[in-house]
Design a protein around this motif. Structure first.
Motif, PDB file in Angstrom:
ATOM      1  N   LEU A   3       0.834  -1.209   0.000  1.00  0.00           N
ATOM      2  CA  LEU A   3       0.000   0.000   0.000  1.00  0.00           C
ATOM      3  C   LEU A   3       0.867   1.256   0.000  1.00  0.00           C
ATOM      4  CD1 LEU A   3      -2.922  -0.912   2.398  1.00  0.00           C
ATOM      5  CD2 LEU A   3      -3.082  -0.293  -0.014  1.00  0.00           C
ATOM      6  N   LEU A   4       1.926   1.245   0.783  1.00  0.00           N
ATOM      7  CA  LEU A   4       2.822   2.408   0.829  1.00  0.00           C
ATOM      8  C   LEU A   4       3.424   2.674  -0.546  1.00  0.00           C
ATOM      9  CD1 LEU A   4       4.845   2.162   4.146  1.00  0.00           C
ATOM     10  CD2 LEU A   4       3.385   4.037   3.377  1.00  0.00           C
ATOM     11  N   ALA A   5       3.882   1.625  -1.195  1.00  0.00           N
ATOM     12  CA  ALA A   5       4.509   1.782  -2.514  1.00  0.00           C
ATOM     13  C   ALA A   5       3.482   2.313  -3.508  1.00  0.00           C
ATOM     14  CB  ALA A   5       5.068   0.451  -2.985  1.00  0.00           C
ATOM     15  N   TYR A   6       2.246   1.830  -3.409  1.00  0.00           N
ATOM     16  CA  TYR A   6       1.184   2.270  -4.316  1.00  0.00           C
ATOM     17  C   TYR A   6       0.901   3.751  -4.134  1.00  0.00           C
ATOM     18  CZ  TYR A   6      -3.395   2.455  -6.557  1.00  0.00           C
ATOM     19  OH  TYR A   6      -4.454   2.784  -7.351  1.00  0.00           O
ATOM     20  N   ASN A   7       0.762   4.204  -2.887  1.00  0.00           N
ATOM     21  CA  ASN A   7       0.486   5.613  -2.630  1.00  0.00           C
ATOM     22  C   ASN A   7       1.632   6.501  -3.121  1.00  0.00           C
ATOM     23  OD1 ASN A   7      -1.992   5.216  -1.511  1.00  0.00           O
ATOM     24  ND2 ASN A   7      -1.226   5.050   0.577  1.00  0.00           N
ATOM     25  N   ARG A   8       2.852   6.072  -2.874  1.00  0.00           N
ATOM     26  CA  ARG A   8       4.008   6.866  -3.290  1.00  0.00           C
ATOM     27  C   ARG A   8       3.992   7.064  -4.807  1.00  0.00           C
ATOM     28  NH1 ARG A   8       8.929   7.672  -0.978  1.00  0.00           N
ATOM     29  NH2 ARG A   8       7.755   8.303   0.823  1.00  0.00           N
ATOM     30  N   SER A   9       3.505   6.080  -5.532  1.00  0.00           N
ATOM     31  CA  SER A   9       3.531   6.155  -6.997  1.00  0.00           C
ATOM     32  C   SER A   9       2.573   7.209  -7.528  1.00  0.00           C
ATOM     33  CB  SER A   9       3.208   4.797  -7.607  1.00  0.00           C
ATOM     34  OG  SER A   9       1.828   4.515  -7.455  1.00  0.00           O
ATOM     35  N   LEU A  10       1.569   7.623  -6.732  1.00  0.00           N
ATOM     36  CA  LEU A  10       0.630   8.649  -7.178  1.00  0.00           C
ATOM     37  C   LEU A  10       1.147  10.062  -6.898  1.00  0.00           C
ATOM     38  CD1 LEU A  10      -2.729   7.119  -5.896  1.00  0.00           C
ATOM     39  CD2 LEU A  10      -1.850   7.122  -8.233  1.00  0.00           C
ATOM     40  N   MET A  11       2.251  10.153  -6.155  1.00  0.00           N
ATOM     41  CA  MET A  11       2.782  11.457  -5.793  1.00  0.00           C
ATOM     42  C   MET A  11       3.332  12.174  -7.014  1.00  0.00           C
ATOM     43  SD  MET A  11       2.419  12.470  -2.802  1.00  0.00           S
ATOM     44  CE  MET A  11       1.622  11.761  -1.371  1.00  0.00           C
ATOM     45  N   GLU A  12       3.168  13.494  -7.000  1.00  0.00           N
ATOM     46  CA  GLU A  12       3.619  14.309  -8.125  1.00  0.00           C
ATOM     47  C   GLU A  12       4.194  15.597  -7.545  1.00  0.00           C
ATOM     48  OE1 GLU A  12       1.350  14.886 -12.166  1.00  0.00           O
ATOM     49  OE2 GLU A  12       0.479  16.244 -10.689  1.00  0.00           O
ATOM     50  N   MET A  13       5.134  16.198  -8.271  1.00  0.00           N
ATOM     51  CA  MET A  13       5.721  17.463  -7.836  1.00  0.00           C
ATOM     52  C   MET A  13       5.371  18.547  -8.861  1.00  0.00           C
ATOM     53  SD  MET A  13       8.755  17.940  -5.542  1.00  0.00           S
ATOM     54  CE  MET A  13      10.071  16.945  -6.213  1.00  0.00           C
ATOM     55  N   THR A  14       5.042  19.715  -8.346  1.00  0.00           N
ATOM     56  CA  THR A  14       4.808  20.861  -9.229  1.00  0.00           C
ATOM     57  C   THR A  14       5.678  22.026  -8.785  1.00  0.00           C
ATOM     58  OG1 THR A  14       3.107  22.183 -10.361  1.00  0.00           O
ATOM     59  CG2 THR A  14       2.847  21.903  -7.973  1.00  0.00           C
ATOM     60  N   PHE A  15       5.797  23.016  -9.663  1.00  0.00           N
ATOM     61  CA  PHE A  15       6.587  24.197  -9.353  1.00  0.00           C
ATOM     62  C   PHE A  15       5.642  25.371  -9.122  1.00  0.00           C
ATOM     63  CE2 PHE A  15       8.817  28.089 -10.635  1.00  0.00           C
ATOM     64  CZ  PHE A  15       9.827  28.067  -9.687  1.00  0.00           C
ATOM     65  N   GLU A  88      -0.456  14.145  -4.108  1.00  0.00           N
ATOM     66  CA  GLU A  88      -1.108  13.410  -5.181  1.00  0.00           C
ATOM     67  C   GLU A  88      -1.682  14.442  -6.148  1.00  0.00           C
ATOM     68  OE1 GLU A  88      -3.986  10.548  -3.916  1.00  0.00           O
ATOM     69  OE2 GLU A  88      -2.577   9.525  -2.585  1.00  0.00           O
ATOM     70  N   ASP A  89      -1.503  14.232  -7.430  1.00  0.00           N
ATOM     71  CA  ASP A  89      -2.110  15.089  -8.457  1.00  0.00           C
ATOM     72  C   ASP A  89      -1.754  16.573  -8.246  1.00  0.00           C
ATOM     73  OD1 ASP A  89      -3.608  15.210 -10.776  1.00  0.00           O
ATOM     74  OD2 ASP A  89      -5.536  15.304  -9.747  1.00  0.00           O
ATOM     75  N   ALA A  90      -0.502  16.833  -7.875  1.00  0.00           N
ATOM     76  CA  ALA A  90      -0.084  18.180  -7.435  1.00  0.00           C
ATOM     77  C   ALA A  90      -0.303  19.263  -8.490  1.00  0.00           C
ATOM     78  CB  ALA A  90       1.394  18.150  -7.021  1.00  0.00           C
ATOM     79  N   ILE A  91      -0.067  18.956  -9.755  1.00  0.00           N
ATOM     80  CA  ILE A  91      -0.144  19.990 -10.802  1.00  0.00           C
ATOM     81  C   ILE A  91      -1.567  20.534 -10.898  1.00  0.00           C
ATOM     82  CG2 ILE A  91       0.034  20.414 -13.296  1.00  0.00           C
ATOM     83  CD1 ILE A  91       2.375  18.315 -13.269  1.00  0.00           C
ATOM     84  N   LYS A  92      -2.531  19.620 -11.054  1.00  0.00           N
ATOM     85  CA  LYS A  92      -3.930  20.042 -11.176  1.00  0.00           C
ATOM     86  C   LYS A  92      -4.439  20.635  -9.863  1.00  0.00           C
ATOM     87  CE  LYS A  92      -6.542  16.825 -13.060  1.00  0.00           C
ATOM     88  NZ  LYS A  92      -7.506  15.709 -12.906  1.00  0.00           N
ATOM     89  N   ASN A 121      -0.749  40.911 -12.216  1.00  0.00           N
ATOM     90  CA  ASN A 121      -0.367  40.859 -10.789  1.00  0.00           C
ATOM     91  C   ASN A 121      -1.317  39.880 -10.098  1.00  0.00           C
ATOM     92  OD1 ASN A 121       1.209  43.948  -9.860  1.00  0.00           O
ATOM     93  ND2 ASN A 121       0.945  43.156 -11.926  1.00  0.00           N
ATOM     94  N   ASN A 122      -1.131  38.589 -10.386  1.00  0.00           N
ATOM     95  CA  ASN A 122      -2.102  37.588  -9.935  1.00  0.00           C
ATOM     96  C   ASN A 122      -1.569  36.652  -8.851  1.00  0.00           C
ATOM     97  OD1 ASN A 122      -0.436  36.157 -11.596  1.00  0.00           O
ATOM     98  ND2 ASN A 122      -2.044  35.350 -12.926  1.00  0.00           N
ATOM     99  N   ALA A 123      -0.584  37.114  -8.125  1.00  0.00           N
ATOM    100  CA  ALA A 123      -0.161  36.532  -6.834  1.00  0.00           C
ATOM    101  C   ALA A 123       0.639  35.229  -6.896  1.00  0.00           C
ATOM    102  CB  ALA A 123      -1.347  36.361  -5.877  1.00  0.00           C
ATOM    103  N   THR A 124       0.268  34.330  -7.805  1.00  0.00           N
ATOM    104  CA  THR A 124       0.923  33.016  -7.804  1.00  0.00           C
ATOM    105  C   THR A 124       1.124  32.486  -9.224  1.00  0.00           C
ATOM    106  OG1 THR A 124      -1.215  31.910  -7.596  1.00  0.00           O
ATOM    107  CG2 THR A 124      -0.005  32.319  -5.544  1.00  0.00           C
ATOM    108  N   HIS A 125       2.036  31.548  -9.331  1.00  0.00           N
ATOM    109  CA  HIS A 125       2.265  30.795 -10.573  1.00  0.00           C
ATOM    110  C   HIS A 125       2.206  29.312 -10.269  1.00  0.00           C
ATOM    111  CE1 HIS A 125       4.184  29.079 -14.118  1.00  0.00           C
ATOM    112  NE2 HIS A 125       4.874  28.349 -13.264  1.00  0.00           N
ATOM    113  N   GLY A 126       1.757  28.528 -11.232  1.00  0.00           N
ATOM    114  CA  GLY A 126       1.832  27.076 -11.119  1.00  0.00           C
ATOM    115  C   GLY A 126       2.047  26.431 -12.470  1.00  0.00           C
ATOM    116  N   SER A 127       2.871  25.386 -12.506  1.00  0.00           N
ATOM    117  CA  SER A 127       3.098  24.635 -13.752  1.00  0.00           C
ATOM    118  C   SER A 127       1.771  24.104 -14.276  1.00  0.00           C
ATOM    119  CB  SER A 127       4.020  23.444 -13.489  1.00  0.00           C
ATOM    120  OG  SER A 127       5.183  23.837 -12.796  1.00  0.00           O
ATOM    121  N   ASP A 128       1.658  24.000 -15.620  1.00  0.00           N
ATOM    122  CA  ASP A 128       0.376  23.564 -16.183  1.00  0.00           C
ATOM    123  C   ASP A 128       0.366  22.123 -16.684  1.00  0.00           C
ATOM    124  OD1 ASP A 128       1.833  23.896 -18.512  1.00  0.00           O
ATOM    125  OD2 ASP A 128       0.644  25.593 -19.237  1.00  0.00           O
TER     126      ASP A 128
END
Ligand code: ATP
Ligand code: MG
Length: 148
Positions: A3-15, A88-92, A121-128
């Motif tokens: 289960l731990l390995a499965y959850n880790r696989s859904l992790m995502e990084m965004t900028f 999980e699903d960090a970008i979206k 001047n919209n305060a934040t940026h996020g990868s798309d």
């Protein structure tokens, strides 16, 4: 262990960036609070005043857009906060928390609605997307070993 390995696989990084307008207005703490409440883990963070050249390189995909010069000038008007955010699903998920590009069109409860002043001047940026997240993380955190 499975289960731990499965959850880790859904992790995502965004900028993510807290842009100079929001840092100048002293909204950094409240925005970071919202990031943590939403369940993101901050894996890297830096306060940095970008040069125009750094902003131009970062926004190179927009170089033909009419607002390119204004945007890159704005992004170098003061320090911003650069972050690597993981969930999980960090970008979206991060784009959802930010809201629409134009604060006037952003949903209630989003960061741009609350902290943004204008479409620029919209305060934040996020990868798309995953490819832009990889480019942007590498652009500002080259060679970094992300903290765990
Ligand atoms: P970001 O890439 O910053 O997360 P976004 O993906 O919602 O925002 P983009 O279309 O990629 O929006 O535009 C990048 C940035 O350029 C916007 O966040 C905003 O600061 C600025 N921008 C976008 N459209 C305009 C515009 N019409 N006039 C001025 N600035 C704009
Ligand atoms: Mg964008």
């Amino acid at each position: 262990a499975h289960l731990l390995a499965y959850n880790r696989s859904l992790m995502e990084m965004t900028f993510a960036i807290i842009k100079p307008d929001a840092v100048r207005a002293r909204h950094t703490g409240r925005i970071i609070e919202r990031i943590e409440e939403a369940g993101f883990t901050i894996r890297a963070m830096q306060l940095r005043h970008l040069t125009v050249k750094e902003a131009e390189g970062f926004y190179a995909v927009h170089k033909e857009r009419p607002f390119f010069a204004s945007l890159t000038t704005f992004m170098s008007t003061g320090p911003c906060i650069l972050m690597a955010l993981e969930s999980e699903d960090a970008i979206k998920k991060w784009r959802g928390l930010m809201g629409a590009t134009d604060p006037a069109k952003a949903d209630a409860g989003t960061l741009r609605k609350e902290f943004g002043a204008s479409i620029e001047n919209n305060a934040t940026h996020g990868s798309d997307a995953p490819d832009t997240a990889a480019f942007e993380l590498g652009y500002f955190f080259p060679g970094i070993q992300f903290a765990r």
